[in-house]
Motif scaffolding. Sequence first.
Motif, short mmCIF file in Angstrom:
data_model
loop_
_atom_site.label_atom_id
_atom_site.label_comp_id
_atom_site.label_asym_id
_atom_site.label_seq_id
_atom_site.Cartn_x
_atom_site.Cartn_y
_atom_site.Cartn_z
N SER A 171 -103.73 33.53 70.49
CA SER A 171 -102.95 32.64 71.37
C SER A 171 -103.56 31.24 71.45
O SER A 171 -103.61 30.63 72.52
CB SER A 171 -102.87 33.25 72.79
N LYS A 229 -106.51 27.45 74.36
CA LYS A 229 -105.52 28.53 74.40
C LYS A 229 -104.15 28.02 74.84
O LYS A 229 -104.06 27.05 75.61
CB LYS A 229 -105.98 29.62 75.37
N LYS A 232 -101.01 30.73 79.70
CA LYS A 232 -100.08 31.81 80.07
C LYS A 232 -99.08 31.25 81.08
O LYS A 232 -99.40 30.34 81.84
CB LYS A 232 -100.85 32.97 80.69
N LEU A 233 -97.89 31.82 81.08
CA LEU A 233 -96.84 31.32 81.96
C LEU A 233 -97.27 31.34 83.42
O LEU A 233 -97.05 30.38 84.16
CB LEU A 233 -95.56 32.13 81.76
N GLU A 234 -97.93 32.42 83.82
CA GLU A 234 -98.34 32.51 85.23
C GLU A 234 -99.32 31.39 85.60
O GLU A 234 -99.20 30.78 86.66
CB GLU A 234 -99.00 33.88 85.49
N ASP A 235 -100.26 31.11 84.70
CA ASP A 235 -101.21 30.02 84.96
C ASP A 235 -100.48 28.68 85.03
O ASP A 235 -100.79 27.83 85.85
CB ASP A 235 -102.27 29.98 83.86
N ARG A 236 -99.51 28.52 84.14
CA ARG A 236 -98.74 27.27 84.11
C ARG A 236 -97.95 27.09 85.41
O ARG A 236 -97.90 26.00 85.98
CB ARG A 236 -97.79 27.30 82.92
N GLU A 286 -88.31 28.22 80.10
CA GLU A 286 -89.38 29.18 80.39
C GLU A 286 -89.74 29.14 81.88
O GLU A 286 -89.88 30.16 82.53
CB GLU A 286 -90.62 28.86 79.54
#
Length: 333
Positions: A171, A229, A232-236, A286
């Motif tokens: 990733s 990396k 991740k969507l959650e982090d974003r 997204e």
Amino acid sequence: MATGQHEAPTVVEVGSTGQFEELLRLRAKSLVVVHFWTPWAPQCTQMNQVMLELAQEQPQVSFLKLEAEAVPEVSEKYNISSVPTFLFFKNSQQIDRLDGAHAPELTKKVHRHASSSTFPPSTKGSMQEDLVLRLQKLTTAAPCMLFMKGTPQEPRCGFSKQMVEILKKHSIQFSSFDIFSDEEVRQGLKTYSNWPTYPQLYVSGELIGGLDIIKELEASGELDTICPKVPKLEDRLKVLINQAAVVLFMKGDKQEAKCGFSKQILEILNSTNVDYETFDILKDEEVRQGLKEYSNWPTYPQLYVQGELVGGLDIVKELKENGELLPILKREN
């Protein structure tokens, strides 16, 4: 075969290694463009026509076509592995290359090289400086840059394909440059990096290495610490909802709401004189879909304060009517 007669500009067909070398020598002072082709490939026939049109337009440039399979010695010497391929020569030295049937790119390269006549020795230093500056820009164009044969979608050698697979498996967020698209970069980067082969991976403008080095870093676990990396969507989403004390996820933006609900909530927020930021969920599918699940709230707009969901339009209306909205926005409750 055309020789010294002053006829209309045309594309000269080369039939032997000797003729090819002689033409390069005789036409050393001009730009020479060579099309390696085969008669059975339709795209080659099409590009021969493009070459003919360029020859009419650029009479000072010498255009040659060479059947790749009929003169294998020349094809092997210049690593011709697919057709059509175009090589560019000045002073009998190869200066550029183009692989594939890309008429606009071929035209651009011909114009660029034709506009700079033969390079006098006094300009070689400045040319090198220009190339170094260009390579510096390319190696720092993204935090992680992969110089490869082909593209991540269509790698054109096994080593490049393996490199892409490793980066994707981990990733790792990277941009790439197809060294087949620019012979100057392809040759120059070898010297610049003191690394003779491709692919080459750069992080923050520094060479990490080729495939073997990346495999070693993967095996030791260091690769994940070196390369950036893909977030991740959650982090974003966490970053987005905390980008300001008050954040409104809506259709449109402060200047132009793109649905009635978003327009109404903007009017309410503007009446409070509290600073807030907006995010247009129509511009990022997204985020649009992911935030619904993250917040467990199925519709937009959505209002966040200090990273916590307040609610949509109905809740914000209620809070305003009973006097609770302003304290929440200012965290005075």
